[in-house]
Motif scaffolding. Sequence first.
Motif, PDB file in Angstrom:
ATOM      1  N   THR A 149      40.483  43.793  38.946  1.00  0.00           N
ATOM      2  CA  THR A 149      40.449  42.966  40.165  1.00  0.00           C
ATOM      3  C   THR A 149      40.887  43.754  41.411  1.00  0.00           C
ATOM      4  O   THR A 149      40.150  43.793  42.395  1.00  0.00           O
TER       5      THR A 149
ATOM      6  N   GLU B 174      38.519  44.607  44.646  1.00  0.00           N
ATOM      7  CA  GLU B 174      38.920  44.131  45.989  1.00  0.00           C
ATOM      8  C   GLU B 174      38.983  45.288  46.974  1.00  0.00           C
ATOM      9  O   GLU B 174      38.563  45.169  48.129  1.00  0.00           O
TER      10      GLU B 174
ATOM     11  N   ARG C  16      30.956  41.950  45.080  1.00  0.00           N
ATOM     12  CA  ARG C  16      31.558  40.598  45.107  1.00  0.00           C
ATOM     13  C   ARG C  16      31.253  39.855  43.811  1.00  0.00           C
ATOM     14  O   ARG C  16      32.092  39.112  43.297  1.00  0.00           O
TER      15      ARG C  16
ATOM     16  N   LEU D 134      33.617  41.120  41.281  1.00  0.00           N
ATOM     17  CA  LEU D 134      34.964  40.565  41.458  1.00  0.00           C
ATOM     18  C   LEU D 134      35.061  39.189  40.799  1.00  0.00           C
ATOM     19  O   LEU D 134      36.015  38.898  40.077  1.00  0.00           O
TER      20      LEU D 134
END
Length: 326
Positions: free
Chosen positions: A272, A276, A306, A309
Amino acid sequence: MENLNSVKTKEDALRLLNIALEHEWAVSFEYTIHAYSMPKGKYFYEDPIMKNKTDIRAQTIQIGIDEMYHSLQLGIIITQMGGVPSFKTDEVRRYPKIMDNLKRDKATEDMVTNLYQSAEFEESAFPKIENMIWNISYDEVRHSKQFEAMMEALKMEGTEESLCFQPNPENIHKEEVQLLHEITHLENELMHRYLKYVFLFGEHQDLTQRLFKNAIDHMRHWDKNSGILINMGDVIQIENAEKDENGVEVSKNPMPSTYPGEDRLTALETLTPKEENIIAKYEKIISLVEEGEIEDQLKLHLALNREHLFTVEWLLKNAQKIKDLK
Ligand SMILES: [Fe+2]
Ligand SMILES: [Fe+2]
Ligand SMILES: [Fe+2]
């Protein structure tokens, strides 16, 4: 690269596979970097296997992808045998002349063919591994013939002295160029990090399929970013490379050699923050470039990151829900 001639024990087999893996990581980079240091659609050769006029750059990228699949195969087998796949790599080099890079590529292929074909396995000890080693070795035989034909074509055309792209010195002051180099290093790191976890969870298709998809996306982003760097008047960097007085760049660490995470939770927890971080950098670079093709391409990379993520956040949360999940 050391040669390992006699393969009798499991330790010998693991040693051979890891020597090979360190080679395969290096060439998967080296060829792709050599390709992205030369122009697209300018130098052609007659491919001896495909019997077709082929772009040297495009085929060199294809060979780099073959090497990535060799790495994947080796890493999976090493893990299945209870070993630990190495993320160290052999040395990566780039010469100023296209011809010198091709010479090195051909010599590397011959060297690794020898590593594979000179391994003497104790009869019936590891038949499937022995067979795999022979199969990989004939990909290398094909690559060697292809590089040879590329060199011949440059000689025939009188383009032996052609040079690789050189970065415009002014780019050191261009924030978007420097940021794209940084992003491209991160793509590289993420691709190999995901591959480590693909090996780690190789016994179960659920995690491996999902993580492998992300690894491939990052490889494609690395690849596309290398093309964008050329459009920006720059060229893909070799990480941790030193340049000698003849302009030859050498790196012994073209990618990080360790990635944290040894089980499901500790591995997933690392993803994660990494996603990011790369998302934030893409958002930043998109704000710096003008509207157009480069911006569109960067937006596609951002969008897929994205998606990654979202996926990795849920992989972690779902893993945390299950008691005693290993
Ligand atoms: Fe290979
Ligand atoms: Fe090869
Ligand atoms: Fe990603």
